[in-house]
Every structure is written in structure tokens, then in C-alpha cells.
Design an enzyme around this catalytic site. Structure first.
Site, mmCIF file in Angstrom:
data_model
loop_
_atom_site.group_PDB
_atom_site.id
_atom_site.type_symbol
_atom_site.label_atom_id
_atom_site.label_comp_id
_atom_site.label_asym_id
_atom_site.label_seq_id
_atom_site.Cartn_x
_atom_site.Cartn_y
_atom_site.Cartn_z
ATOM 1 N N SER A 112 0.795 -1.234 0.000
ATOM 2 C CA SER A 112 0.000 0.000 0.000
ATOM 3 C C SER A 112 0.826 1.282 0.000
ATOM 4 O O SER A 112 0.257 2.369 -0.120
ATOM 5 C CB SER A 112 -0.956 0.006 1.191
ATOM 6 N N TYR A 211 -10.793 2.365 5.404
ATOM 7 C CA TYR A 211 -9.754 2.052 4.420
ATOM 8 C C TYR A 211 -10.271 1.002 3.444
ATOM 9 O O TYR A 211 -10.782 -0.038 3.847
ATOM 10 C CB TYR A 211 -8.524 1.532 5.146
ATOM 11 N N SER A 212 -10.134 1.284 2.153
ATOM 12 C CA SER A 212 -10.608 0.364 1.130
ATOM 13 C C SER A 212 -9.686 0.390 -0.074
ATOM 14 O O SER A 212 -9.521 1.436 -0.725
ATOM 15 C CB SER A 212 -12.025 0.719 0.686
#
Length: 406
Positions: A112, A211-212
Site C-alpha cells: 500500500s 480504508y478500502s
């Protein structure tokens, strides 16, 4: 360490553990070796760095050693960078079979930590008046959200980047067994997004924070629609090449990591042998987490970003305008989060990430210091590993500063 990132790794842990319980341990299972700690300092001018305080230095060494002993990672690497120079600490091994040490210039999958790169490109497009931050995503991708919940067409570009869209994380609904069937398989971004769109929304757009990874798959699609080029090509042109990030890449379907790199391991359960999963097709993560980089390149990128070299002032201000996440001391901007520097006061800007085999965390202060840490096991690291990686970043960023100074 960031707690929101465990979806993909957690799913894999479950799937492999089921296989282990059934007596089918992975064919690539190996065992760990004892850790050693080493330091490498880049060549610097005679006026180079002020030495770290004894307590900071000892704490960093202890944290690196703990990552590769009690926390269970085979190897770990930390690089700090400021105007005085560069320092690298490594611990453990890059390969549990050969016992090769972790190279100071190692490359690894950053998970991420891809998101700040993607957000930077979108915000550059905003600065060029090619994207409006508060325009609906449907303006640029009119067919993507059609036929789904009507609120989807109200989702703005800002809400994608800040995780306030309400779209569920596609990884929550992805079959771990399917991933394990063929870790080298290509995954189409639209198919991954559709997994999320078929699920209930977590909240109405703008009415919460969660969060996605789906948000950043769509952000990558938006970049391609607006520019006519894949998002990775825009990252190369706009960030990698101008900053000379020679160890950074957007691999697409490439399953190997070029250049020196530690093997990436997963641990299917407590006390279970490690499984080597260095080679994967990172299209499973796409624009939410597919990139490869090094600690040195990540520090250079974070320093340039926090220092205003990649975005115009208005867009950098937007990126650093944060939303509460529910975790004390941590807020999320646009692809970048702020966290309190508990050892010395103030905040730093950064991100964390994990993908099969690697866990990474990094950050930068606005006064010119950066730190990035990597461990080559994920999933399979402990909660203590998360905490120790976060502590390593914070200690490195506060190195030499008085406690709670501002």
C-alpha cells in the site's frame, strides 16, 4: 504500525493454515535461521552527519534485532536519510536457505505504499486542471458505477483518495483459495472492482472513513481514462524518472523482482515453517499496492513529496488535509497519513503497506528527515512486528532530537 492493511495477508494466512491443518504444508516450506545485525553507512563528505544519541542508536539496533528474532521476520532493513547523509541498518537474512545477508540497496514489494504515488499523480492532474478534486468520479468513468447503488455516482475524486467513499474493500470478498490456486495468474482491475461493487456499501459517500483498496483501483482507472496511459506509465513519467528512482517500478504482470532483493516469505500459522512466495503476479493488488521499490527510493520520494517538489502548494495542502481514522494520533489525508511522533513531538507524513512476502512502513517530516523499514515476512508477522516497525520509523525520525521538542 498501520492496522488497516491485513485483508489480503489475513486471508492468505487462513487459507494456508487450513491446508496445514489438513496435513498439506506448502511445498516451499522452509525454516528460519538466527539473526545477525549489521550497519552500513553511505559514503558522505567529511562534514557528514551528527552522530545519533547513544539511546537512539541502541534503541534502533534493538528494534532491528527484535524484528528478526522475537517478531519472527527472517530479515529486516531500515534506512534513514536527512541533509547530513544516509544510514542503513540491516538484521537477519535475505534468504533462509543460503543465509545471504540483507543487501543495503534491496528492492522489495511495497504494497500500500503504492497509494501515495497514485494519489500524487491524481493531484498533479488536479493542478493541471484535468481533474476536479470534488467532481464525481462518474464524470471521468461514466460507465463504472452505473447500475449500482445510486449513491455511488455521488462519490468524488477526493473521497476515493481519502477513503471516505463508502465503497467496500474488494479484498474482503476475494477467495483466498482462488489466489493460492495460481499466485502467478493475471487479475483484471475491472473484475476486482466489480467484486466490491456487488457488495453493500459501508456508509454513504462522505459520511465516514474506512480504508478500502477498491478506492485506489478506481483511482488508477481514472488516471488511465484522463491521460490515455496506464497509471504505471504516468508514475514513471511524473515521479520515477524526475526523481531518478532507479530501484522503483510498476511491474504489471511481471512476477519477478529484478536486482538485489530478499526472498519474500509467508508463515501459515504460529510455529509453522515459512513459505517462499517471492514470485507473485502483483496485478492482484494493482494501483492499490503493486509497486516495487527500495528504502532509499522511498525515502527520496517521501522527502520530495513532503518537501513540496512534486505538487503545487494548493494540491499539497489538499493532500495534507486529514480526516480522523478512529485511531488516536493518526489521520488520513489524500493517499498520505499523518501520525504523531510520540518520542519527540510533532507529526510525520507517510504510509505503510503489505503484500505477500513483505511488510513496509515509512515516513518523512517536513523539516527534511525520512525513514523506511522493511521486513520480509507477511502474512505471519506478529502484532509486535507491527509495533516494532512503527517504533523503528518513529525512533529514526526523532534521532538526535530532544524528547517532545516541536
Amino acid at each position: 504500525m498501520i492496522k488497516y492493511k491485513r485483508s489480503l495477508g489475513g486471508a492468505l494466512t487462513l487459507a494456508v493454515a487450513i491446508g496445514a491443518v489438513a496435513g498439506a504444508l506448502p511445498a516451499g516450506a522452509v525454516t528460519t535461521t538466527a539473526a545477525t545485525t549489521a550497519e552500513s553507512t553511505a559514503a558522505q563528505p567529511a562534514t557528514a552527519a551528527q552522530p545519533a544519541t547513544t539511546s537512539d542508536d541502541a534503541q534502533l539496533r534493538a528494534l532491528m534485532h527484535r524484528l528478526t528474532t522475537a517478531d519472527g521476520a527472517p530479515g529486516a532493513l531500515l534506512q534513514t536519510r536527512d541533509r547530513h547523509g544516509i544510514r542503513v541498518l540491516t538484521s537477519g537474512v535475505a534468504d533462509v536457505n543460503s543465509n545471504a545477508p540483507v543487501a543495503p540497496d534491496s528492492r522489495f514489494r511495497i504494497g500500500s505504499m503504492t497509494k501515495p504515488f497514485v494519489a500524487t499523480v491524481v493531484l498533479q492532474l488536479v493542478g493541471e486542471h484535468r481533474v476536479a478534486l470534488d467532481a464525481p468520479v462518474a464524470r471521468y468513468l461514466p460507465d463504472l458505477l452505473r447500475g449500482h447503488d445510486n449513491d455511488d455516482r455521488k462519490i468524488t475524486v477526493r473521497q476515493l483518495l481519502q477513503h471516505t467513499s463508502g465503497l467496500p474493500d474488494y479484498l474482503t470478498f476475494l477467495s483466498p483459495a482462488k489466489i493460492l490456486e495460481d499466485p502467478l495468474a493475471h487479475h483484471d482491475t475491472r473484475d476486482l472492482v466489480n467484486i466490491a461493487l456487488a457488495q453493500p456499501r459501508t456508509f454513504k459517500p462522505g459520511e465516514g472513513w474506512r480504508y478500502s483498496n477498491t478506492n485506489y483501483l478506481i483511482a488508477g482507472m481514472l488516471i488511465e481514462k484522463v491521460t490515455g496511459h496506464p497509471y504505471g506509465e504516468e508514475i514513471r513519467r511524473r515521479i520515477i524518472e524526475p526523481l531518478h528512482l532507479r530501484q522503483t517500478s510498476v511491474p504489471g504482470d511481471t512476477t519477478a523482482i529484478n536486482g538485489p532483493h530478499p526472498r519474500g516469505y509467508v508463515r501459515p500459522g504460529k510455529g509453522a515453517p515459512l513459505m517462499d512466495l517471492t514470485a507473485i503476479n502483483p496485478s492482484i493488488a494493482g494501483a492499490s499496492g503493486e509497486m516495487i521499490s527500495s528504502a532509499g527510493d522511498l525515502n527520496r520520494f517521501l522527502g520530495a513529496l513532503a518537501g513540496g517538489r512534486l505538487l503545487r502548494p494548493a494540491q499539497l495542502k489538499a493532500m495534507m488535509t486529514t480526516h480522523p481514522t478512529g485511531d488516536k494520533g493518526r489521520e488520513y489525508g489524500l493517499g498520505l497519513e499523518s501520525k504523531e511522533l510520540s518520542p519527540c513531538g510533532g507529526v510525520y507524513w507517510g504510509h505503510g503497506g503489505d503484500i505477500f512476502g513483505y511488510q513496509t512502513a515509512g515516513g518523512a517530516t517536513t523539516h527534511g528527515r525520512q525513514a523506511t523499514v522493511m521486513a520480509n515476512v507477511d502474512p505471519g508477522g506478529t502484532d509486535a512486528q507491527d509495533d516494532d516497525m512503527e517504533a523503528a520509523v518513529q525512533t529514526a525520525l526523532c534521532e538526535g532530537r530532544p524528547s517532545h521538542s516541536r
